[in-house]
Scaffold this motif. Structure first.
Motif, PDB file in Angstrom:
ATOM      1  N   TYR A  27       0.857  -1.179   0.000  1.00  0.00           N
ATOM      2  CA  TYR A  27       0.000   0.000   0.000  1.00  0.00           C
ATOM      3  C   TYR A  27       0.895   1.230   0.000  1.00  0.00           C
ATOM      4  O   TYR A  27       2.116   1.143   0.213  1.00  0.00           O
ATOM      5  N   ALA A  28       0.310   2.396  -0.237  1.00  0.00           N
ATOM      6  CA  ALA A  28       1.086   3.634  -0.287  1.00  0.00           C
ATOM      7  C   ALA A  28       0.317   4.782   0.347  1.00  0.00           C
ATOM      8  O   ALA A  28      -0.913   4.855   0.261  1.00  0.00           O
ATOM      9  N   HIS A  29       1.057   5.662   0.984  1.00  0.00           N
ATOM     10  CA  HIS A  29       0.561   6.965   1.404  1.00  0.00           C
ATOM     11  C   HIS A  29       1.137   8.027   0.461  1.00  0.00           C
ATOM     12  O   HIS A  29       2.111   7.773  -0.253  1.00  0.00           O
ATOM     13  N   ILE A  30       0.553   9.203   0.475  1.00  0.00           N
ATOM     14  CA  ILE A  30       1.071  10.324  -0.290  1.00  0.00           C
ATOM     15  C   ILE A  30       1.537  11.404   0.672  1.00  0.00           C
ATOM     16  O   ILE A  30       0.835  11.756   1.625  1.00  0.00           O
ATOM     17  N   ALA A  31       2.749  11.895   0.433  1.00  0.00           N
ATOM     18  CA  ALA A  31       3.291  13.007   1.205  1.00  0.00           C
ATOM     19  C   ALA A  31       3.289  14.259   0.337  1.00  0.00           C
ATOM     20  O   ALA A  31       3.502  14.190  -0.876  1.00  0.00           O
ATOM     21  N   LYS A  32       3.062  15.402   0.954  1.00  0.00           N
ATOM     22  CA  LYS A  32       2.961  16.665   0.234  1.00  0.00           C
ATOM     23  C   LYS A  32       3.822  17.712   0.916  1.00  0.00           C
ATOM     24  O   LYS A  32       3.838  17.810   2.146  1.00  0.00           O
ATOM     25  N   SER A  33       4.556  18.479   0.103  1.00  0.00           N
ATOM     26  CA  SER A  33       5.388  19.554   0.623  1.00  0.00           C
ATOM     27  C   SER A  33       4.961  20.876   0.004  1.00  0.00           C
ATOM     28  O   SER A  33       4.770  20.970  -1.214  1.00  0.00           O
ATOM     29  N   LEU A  34       4.848  21.885   0.832  1.00  0.00           N
ATOM     30  CA  LEU A  34       4.472  23.223   0.376  1.00  0.00           C
ATOM     31  C   LEU A  34       5.654  24.182   0.376  1.00  0.00           C
ATOM     32  O   LEU A  34       5.497  25.357   0.032  1.00  0.00           O
ATOM     33  N   ASP A  35       6.833  23.687   0.771  1.00  0.00           N
ATOM     34  CA  ASP A  35       7.995  24.568   0.892  1.00  0.00           C
ATOM     35  C   ASP A  35       9.211  24.035   0.153  1.00  0.00           C
ATOM     36  O   ASP A  35      10.335  24.141   0.620  1.00  0.00           O
ATOM     37  N   GLY A  36       8.957  23.424  -1.023  1.00  0.00           N
ATOM     38  CA  GLY A  36      10.072  22.966  -1.850  1.00  0.00           C
ATOM     39  C   GLY A  36      10.788  21.750  -1.335  1.00  0.00           C
ATOM     40  O   GLY A  36      11.939  21.503  -1.713  1.00  0.00           O
ATOM     41  N   GLY A  37      10.154  20.984  -0.466  1.00  0.00           N
ATOM     42  CA  GLY A  37      10.745  19.750   0.029  1.00  0.00           C
ATOM     43  C   GLY A  37      11.429  19.874   1.377  1.00  0.00           C
ATOM     44  O   GLY A  37      11.986  18.892   1.871  1.00  0.00           O
ATOM     45  N   THR A  38      11.385  21.043   1.992  1.00  0.00           N
ATOM     46  CA  THR A  38      12.003  21.202   3.321  1.00  0.00           C
ATOM     47  C   THR A  38      11.237  20.414   4.377  1.00  0.00           C
ATOM     48  O   THR A  38      11.828  19.735   5.220  1.00  0.00           O
ATOM     49  N   THR A  39       9.927  20.497   4.337  1.00  0.00           N
ATOM     50  CA  THR A  39       9.087  19.723   5.247  1.00  0.00           C
ATOM     51  C   THR A  39       8.006  19.006   4.450  1.00  0.00           C
ATOM     52  O   THR A  39       7.597  19.455   3.371  1.00  0.00           O
ATOM     53  N   TRP A  40       7.551  17.873   4.998  1.00  0.00           N
ATOM     54  CA  TRP A  40       6.542  17.053   4.322  1.00  0.00           C
ATOM     55  C   TRP A  40       5.422  16.706   5.297  1.00  0.00           C
ATOM     56  O   TRP A  40       5.661  16.495   6.485  1.00  0.00           O
ATOM     57  N   THR A  41       4.219  16.619   4.752  1.00  0.00           N
ATOM     58  CA  THR A  41       3.069  16.156   5.504  1.00  0.00           C
ATOM     59  C   THR A  41       2.540  14.892   4.841  1.00  0.00           C
ATOM     60  O   THR A  41       2.246  14.892   3.640  1.00  0.00           O
ATOM     61  N   VAL A  42       2.428  13.813   5.606  1.00  0.00           N
ATOM     62  CA  VAL A  42       1.895  12.554   5.083  1.00  0.00           C
ATOM     63  C   VAL A  42       0.409  12.485   5.409  1.00  0.00           C
ATOM     64  O   VAL A  42       0.006  12.691   6.563  1.00  0.00           O
ATOM     65  N   LEU A  43      -0.401  12.227   4.380  1.00  0.00           N
ATOM     66  CA  LEU A  43      -1.833  12.108   4.618  1.00  0.00           C
ATOM     67  C   LEU A  43      -2.069  10.896   5.508  1.00  0.00           C
ATOM     68  O   LEU A  43      -1.748   9.764   5.125  1.00  0.00           O
ATOM     69  N   PRO A  44      -2.611  11.083   6.682  1.00  0.00           N
ATOM     70  CA  PRO A  44      -2.607  10.016   7.681  1.00  0.00           C
ATOM     71  C   PRO A  44      -3.831   9.122   7.708  1.00  0.00           C
ATOM     72  O   PRO A  44      -3.799   8.054   8.313  1.00  0.00           O
ATOM     73  N   ASN A  45      -4.944   9.549   7.109  1.00  0.00           N
ATOM     74  CA  ASN A  45      -6.172   8.783   7.321  1.00  0.00           C
ATOM     75  C   ASN A  45      -6.269   7.589   6.388  1.00  0.00           C
ATOM     76  O   ASN A  45      -5.623   7.523   5.338  1.00  0.00           O
ATOM     77  N   ALA A  46      -7.087   6.639   6.769  1.00  0.00           N
ATOM     78  CA  ALA A  46      -7.186   5.373   6.041  1.00  0.00           C
ATOM     79  C   ALA A  46      -7.669   5.567   4.613  1.00  0.00           C
ATOM     80  O   ALA A  46      -7.291   4.813   3.711  1.00  0.00           O
ATOM     81  N   SER A  47      -8.496   6.583   4.373  1.00  0.00           N
ATOM     82  CA  SER A  47      -9.028   6.786   3.024  1.00  0.00           C
ATOM     83  C   SER A  47      -7.979   7.277   2.050  1.00  0.00           C
ATOM     84  O   SER A  47      -8.190   7.259   0.841  1.00  0.00           O
ATOM     85  N   SER A  48      -6.832   7.747   2.580  1.00  0.00           N
ATOM     86  CA  SER A  48      -5.771   8.230   1.699  1.00  0.00           C
ATOM     87  C   SER A  48      -4.825   7.127   1.261  1.00  0.00           C
ATOM     88  O   SER A  48      -3.924   7.365   0.457  1.00  0.00           O
TER      89      SER A  48
END
Length: 265
Positions: A27-48
């Protein structure tokens, strides 16, 4: 703009139930960065969580223009879509790290990354169509038992989508052969191929093939980093520097330089 990254959980080939002993993406999660890759947020919920053939989303690299708008990051004035390819085994309907059969194309908005929000290409080379049902997706490209999970890069200078592919095979017969297959002396053979297409949905054409790539080191996971592609316009030589990791003994990070001449026919 935003950056997107697929983070896959996988199982080694000697542990998986796959009869071909491929390394399986569970399975896979998706991580998203809004600052050019300095920090990342991983979508944590099961539906993601992405599963099955979607277990390794490979987001398209480069500044692609879609329908006269730059490729998507959800910002005002930009196209709302992000695109990813998914490499999978057809009979198993499952994504693998190595020796897949085909790839499909999906898109979603930068704000809606859950599996239920993805649309999948279901048209033809001359007819763009998108469907919400994964069962309706069509294969963009197929290379049975010889497709890795590959990053696709858009090169603005040539107006082409390009990707380097790795596939393991038996050195004595040339038949596809999983990295985790039991005959050790035959499993290290790797084939490097490069494909290009004028469109997201193909058709993809072979432009380069190299058998016994990296000799016994068996190179894999090649990619063309978008920032390392050089070239100004069609007709000039475009220099690609290609990264591949994971040599047999010590997981080296290595670089090879390739030069392709783009011609208009």
């Amino acid at each position: 703009g935003s950056l997107y990254l697929g983070v896959s959980c996988m199982e080694y080939g000697q542990q998986t139930s796959d009869t071909f002993r491929r390394q399986t993406n569970l399975y896979a999660h998706i991580a998203k960065s809004l600052d050019g890759g300095t920090t990342w947020t991983v979508l944590p919920n099961a539906s993601s969580v992405l599963k099955g053939p979607l277990s390794a989303p490979m987001f398209i690299q480069g500044d692609y223009i879609y329908n006269d708008q730059p490729m998507a990051d959800g910002d005002t004035g930009r196209s709302p879509y992000v695109f990813a390819y998914f490499f999978y085994g057809k009979a198993e309907n499952q994504s693998f790290w190595n020796n897949n059969d085909a790839m499909i194309l999906g898109r979603t908005t930068g704000a809606e990354l859950e599996q239920s929000q993805w649309m999948f290409f279901c048209g033809s080379m001359t007819n763009e169509q998108w469907c919400p049902d994964l069962a309706d997706a069509v294969d963009i490209f197929s290379y049975p038992k010889m497709l890795g999970e590959n990053m696709v890069t858009f090169d603005a200078a040539s107006n082409r989508f390009i990707f380097a592919n790795y596939g393991f095979y038996r050195g004595d017969t040339g038949a596809p052969y999983s990295w985790w297959s039991p005959v050790v002396e035959q499993r290290r053979w790797s084939q490097l191929t490069v494909f290009e297409s004028p469109n997201l949905w193909g058709p993809y054409s072979l432009v380069y093939l190299e058998d016994n790539w990296r000799d016994v080191n068996a190179g894999y996971t090649p990619t063309f980093p978008a920032a390392w592609i050089h070239g100004e316009t069609i007709g000039y030589n475009i220099v690609f520097q290609m990264v591949h990791s994971g040599f047999w003994d010590d997981y080296n990070f290595a670089v090879q330089q390739y030069t392709f001449k783009v011609t208009v026919v």
